[in-house]
Design a protein around this motif. Structure first.
Motif: not given
Length: 288
Positions: A51-53, A128-135, A152-156, A254-260
């Motif tokens: 699911g990751q780019s 950052q995104q993937h680790s945040g998703e695991h949490i 799904h993890l894209s660049d945006s 649920i849509s999330i964003l993490c870190g930068f």
């Protein structure tokens, strides 16, 4: 002819950015005559998987535009410019494909030793995104028993599909707990358990797994099968913000964003609010 599986250097060190490898094959891309598909004996480039780019970067002086994996073999698609070339093997031996020969751009051929470098910012933002998703998913699973059935993890954007409904209050509470886990700066543990060990383990997984299973553990928070690079400590996630919640297939997306990336999104929203305040000659409080 079967191909030996590519050695995944990113499993050994998710923070490494440069590597060397031998080219196993170099073939013209079937869909684009300005691109070539490269298979290496080993790579730091994480492919599109789980699911990751994929990672981006440079390989042998060419820009890597896509990375795919099939049956353990990783293919790097590189993009060339007009006049660039690539050596490929055929029945007549090595030949140069292209109208011009440039030595610095002709180092992509079977048997050639090349250097690669990943785009570290892109890799780290994805980590950052993937680790945040695991949490987040681990907390949802432990508190509500819901499974993450789509990721799904894209660049945006990062989306998670859960097989149960969460109220707005639930989501707020989970978001707060996630950020507390991030602040706790827990060490992530990566392991490759034996099949016998896996039989006695409890871990999350969205599909039936074959072959070697990689387990990512966030102590007291989550245990999940995952193939992707992760941060070393939860503090490196930087923070998590829920961006959007919607009912989806009897559950919730649920849509999330993490870190930068979360910081960039907040900056954009702040800019939009400032522009609205200027247009309406109103304060932020009046816009609420």
């Amino acid at each position: 002819m079967s191909m030996t599986e590519t050695i995944k250097l990113y499993d050994r060190d998710a923070y490494a950015t440069e590597f060397e490898a031998d080219i196993i094959s170099c073939e013209p891309n079937m869909a684009d005559d300005k691109r070539f598909d490269i298979i290496l004996n080993q790579t730091l480039f994480f492919p599109e998987e789980g699911g990751q780019s994929p990672d981006m970067g440079i390989l042998g002086g060419y820009r890597v535009v896509d990375v795919q994996i099939k049956k353990g073999v990783i293919t790097h698609t590189v993009e060339t410019l007009a006049g660039d070339c690539c050596e490929v093997e055929n029945e007549a031996g090595k030949q140069i494909a292209g109208s011009e020969f440039e030595p610095e751009k002709a180092e992509l051929a079977a048997g050639v030793h090349v250097q690669g470098k990943i785009d570290w910012q892109h890799r780290f933002y994805n980590m950052q995104q993937h680790s945040g998703e695991h949490i987040f998913s681990g907390i949802v699973h432990s508190r509500f028993g819901f499974e993450n059935v789509g990721f799904h993890l894209s660049d945006s954007v990062v989306t998670m599909d859960f097989d149960g409904v969460l109220s707005p209050e639930d989501v707020t509470a989970i978001e707060t707990r996630v950020n507390q886990v991030i602040a706790d700066d827990l060490v992530l543990e990566i392991a490759f358990p034996t099949p016998q060990m896996l039989e006695s383990m409890e871990y999350r997984s969205k599909k039936e797994l074959e072959g070697q299973v990689r387990i990512v553990t966030i102590p007291g928070v989550d245990v999940c099968a995952c193939c992707a690079p992760h941060v070393r400590r939860t503090g490196e996630v930087g923070g998590l913000k829920v961006m959007h919640v919607q009912n989806y297939k009897g559950g919730v997306r649920i849509s999330i964003l993490c870190g930068f990336r979360a910081l960039d999104a907040f900056r954009q929203k702040t800019k939009t609010v400032d522009e609205m305040m200027g247009l309406l000659s109103s304060s932020e409080e009046e816009l609420r």
